[in-house]
Write a protein that holds these residues in place. Sequence first.
Motif, PDB file in Angstrom:
ATOM      1  N   GLN A  16      -7.801  -4.763   1.678  1.00  0.00           N
ATOM      2  CA  GLN A  16      -7.085  -3.891   0.749  1.00  0.00           C
ATOM      3  C   GLN A  16      -7.818  -3.796  -0.579  1.00  0.00           C
ATOM      4  OE1 GLN A  16      -4.439  -2.640   2.174  1.00  0.00           O
ATOM      5  NE2 GLN A  16      -3.706  -1.344   0.497  1.00  0.00           N
ATOM      6  N   SER A  17      -8.284  -4.963  -1.034  1.00  0.00           N
ATOM      7  CA  SER A  17      -8.916  -4.961  -2.348  1.00  0.00           C
ATOM      8  C   SER A  17     -10.272  -4.258  -2.304  1.00  0.00           C
ATOM      9  CB  SER A  17      -9.032  -6.386  -2.885  1.00  0.00           C
ATOM     10  OG  SER A  17     -10.228  -6.990  -2.454  1.00  0.00           O
ATOM     11  N   ASN A  41     -10.990  -1.669  -0.408  1.00  0.00           N
ATOM     12  CA  ASN A  41     -10.667  -0.239  -0.463  1.00  0.00           C
ATOM     13  C   ASN A  41     -10.369   0.202  -1.894  1.00  0.00           C
ATOM     14  OD1 ASN A  41     -10.984   0.282   2.253  1.00  0.00           O
ATOM     15  ND2 ASN A  41      -8.885  -0.317   2.748  1.00  0.00           N
TER      16      ASN A  41
END
Lengths: 138, 70
Positions: free
Chosen positions: A77-78, A80
Amino acid sequence: MKHITKLLWIMLFAFAGSASAAADLEVNTPAIAAVKASMQARHNSLSTYYASGAVGLTRDGNVAVRDASLVPLAARQSVNGLVADENRDRAALYREIARANGHPEWEAEVRSTFAQRWIDKAASGWWVQNAGGAWVKK
Amino acid sequence: MQKRLVGTLVAIGLITTGCVTINIYFPAAAAEKAADKIIDEVWQLKPEAKPDAKSGKPANPAAENKGEVK
């Protein structure tokens, strides 16, 4: 009358001189400095992913997730987020440079100049896109 | 005399228009130079450094301030 003519010629040459002296691109505006600082701060985080091959440099002057499987699930997630933020800054950088030089329409050319230079300057082991869009390892 | 003044004004008009026309072309070399400078700063590369420092850690963070002559 002769004096006026002379004066006009002097003014003309002064103008022509100043116009041709503007050979460098203006890159020292507050907006550009702010984007640069933001990208600089992000680079430490991103360089890890450049080196692992998870993130690569695209031929259009952006960065992209090349292989998400190289990133631990918890960090995807980070990554992205980092990529999206970086691309937003890069777009702003290209736009601001074009604008700072009075030619907003130069944005695409500024971008393609940067695209080439990012790739040329990438460290060995990093992944970059070639002209055909395929990923190659430097 | 009047004619000459008109001629001069026309010449100025033509030449200044010419300058502006030249200026609309994208200055590729200047752009490349600007790009190099900015990339060196963002990636904290020293201008003459080999991209060997793969770890991405600059030896001295002060290097980023060492801008090249514009």
